[in-house]
Design a protein around this motif. Structure first.
Motif, PDB file in Angstrom:
ATOM      1  N   PHE A 177      49.103  40.644 -47.588  1.00  0.00           N
ATOM      2  CA  PHE A 177      48.562  39.800 -47.993  1.00  0.00           C
ATOM      3  C   PHE A 177      48.937  38.359 -48.288  1.00  0.00           C
ATOM      4  O   PHE A 177      49.970  37.738 -47.613  1.00  0.00           O
ATOM      5  N   LYS A 178      47.795  37.563 -48.732  1.00  0.00           N
ATOM      6  CA  LYS A 178      48.172  35.984 -47.573  1.00  0.00           C
ATOM      7  C   LYS A 178      47.314  35.789 -49.536  1.00  0.00           C
ATOM      8  O   LYS A 178      46.671  35.843 -50.212  1.00  0.00           O
ATOM      9  N   THR A 179      48.344  34.746 -49.840  1.00  0.00           N
ATOM     10  CA  THR A 179      48.272  34.153 -51.695  1.00  0.00           C
ATOM     11  C   THR A 179      47.872  32.422 -51.258  1.00  0.00           C
ATOM     12  O   THR A 179      48.615  31.223 -50.612  1.00  0.00           O
ATOM     13  N   TYR A 180      46.757  31.743 -51.482  1.00  0.00           N
ATOM     14  CA  TYR A 180      46.606  30.777 -51.917  1.00  0.00           C
ATOM     15  C   TYR A 180      46.668  29.649 -52.995  1.00  0.00           C
ATOM     16  O   TYR A 180      46.212  30.419 -54.077  1.00  0.00           O
ATOM     17  N   VAL A 181      47.775  28.734 -53.032  1.00  0.00           N
ATOM     18  CA  VAL A 181      48.133  28.297 -54.636  1.00  0.00           C
ATOM     19  C   VAL A 181      47.203  26.944 -54.492  1.00  0.00           C
ATOM     20  O   VAL A 181      47.357  26.344 -53.991  1.00  0.00           O
ATOM     21  N   LEU A 182      46.161  26.696 -55.275  1.00  0.00           N
ATOM     22  CA  LEU A 182      45.137  25.899 -56.113  1.00  0.00           C
ATOM     23  C   LEU A 182      45.870  24.924 -57.403  1.00  0.00           C
ATOM     24  O   LEU A 182      46.155  25.598 -58.102  1.00  0.00           O
ATOM     25  N   ASP A 183      46.983  24.182 -57.418  1.00  0.00           N
ATOM     26  CA  ASP A 183      47.836  23.038 -58.756  1.00  0.00           C
ATOM     27  C   ASP A 183      47.361  21.289 -58.401  1.00  0.00           C
ATOM     28  O   ASP A 183      47.134  21.308 -57.507  1.00  0.00           O
ATOM     29  N   GLU A 184      48.238  21.555 -59.006  1.00  0.00           N
ATOM     30  CA  GLU A 184      48.604  19.927 -59.160  1.00  0.00           C
ATOM     31  C   GLU A 184      48.751  19.477 -58.428  1.00  0.00           C
ATOM     32  O   GLU A 184      47.837  18.258 -57.607  1.00  0.00           O
TER      33      GLU A 184
END
Length: 199
Positions: A184-191
């Motif tokens: 699994f690969k997780t893409y984190v999109l935040d501030e």
């Protein structure tokens, strides 16, 4: 000519009348060469090839739509709401970014057959100090064939507006997919932008 993710709005006859860009601008549709018809007075998420028309004063007077397709944009469901369980066939993300009330994803898959996509809501929490909602999602991906021999793109647009409840100032998204590397690969999109966790 441009190609962008947008939200289109139809009139009483189901014809597209206006679009909302991911920059938050609304334009009237001056011409729609796509011929798409949808439900009356509805909104639909699209990826469109289009060009803008500029009035004499230099302002955009509207847009002309050429080829377009509807994105895959269902509201996320919890794992228990998937009757046959959550499927996570592999895929790869070509690009991912936050748009206007949506998470936009251009996905690449290799299998032949029919692909079914959805979004699994793994968890939602709100940081009361920052006023931001943390939304964890997993890509649901079911395939009717296991033959891997060609590349194909899919255009996904995850609705996020439902997480903007009272007191929430923004949404941080953790979007996980199962990859061809068997992980699994997780893409984190935040501030702070885009970060990737995993292999």
């Amino acid at each position: 000519m441009k190609q962008d993710f947008m939200t289109a709005f139809s009139g009483a006859d189901g014809r597209l009348e206006s679009v909302l860009t991911d920059e938050g601008e609304t334009f009237q549709i001056l011409e729609d060469a796509s011929g798409l018809r949808t439900n009356a007075d509805a909104s639909v998420r699209i990826v469109a090839n289009y060009e803008t028309s500029v009035a004499g004063d230099g302002r955009v007077s509207g847009v002309k739509l050429y080829a377009l397709l509807q994105t895959i944009s269902p509201l996320p469901l919890t794992a228990g709401e998937f009757e046959g369980g959550v499927k996570t066939e592999p895929s790869e993300i070509r690009s991912i970014w936050l748009g206007y009330d949506y998470l936009n994803v251009v996905l690449e898959v290799k299998q032949q057959g029919k692909h079914l996509f959805h979004f699994v809501e793994d968890g939602v929490s709100i940081d009361e100090d920052s006023g931001r909602a943390k939304v964890r999602l997993t890509l649901y991906h079911d395939v009717s064939s296991d033959v891997q021999d060609y590349g194909k793109r899919a255009y996904l647009s995850v609705p996020l507006k439902q997480y903007m409840t009272e007191g929430v100032q923004g949404v941080d998204v953790y979007f996980s997919i199962y990859t061809y590397s068997d992980s699994f690969k997780t893409y984190v999109l935040d501030e702070t932008g885009l970060h990737v966790e995993g292999n």
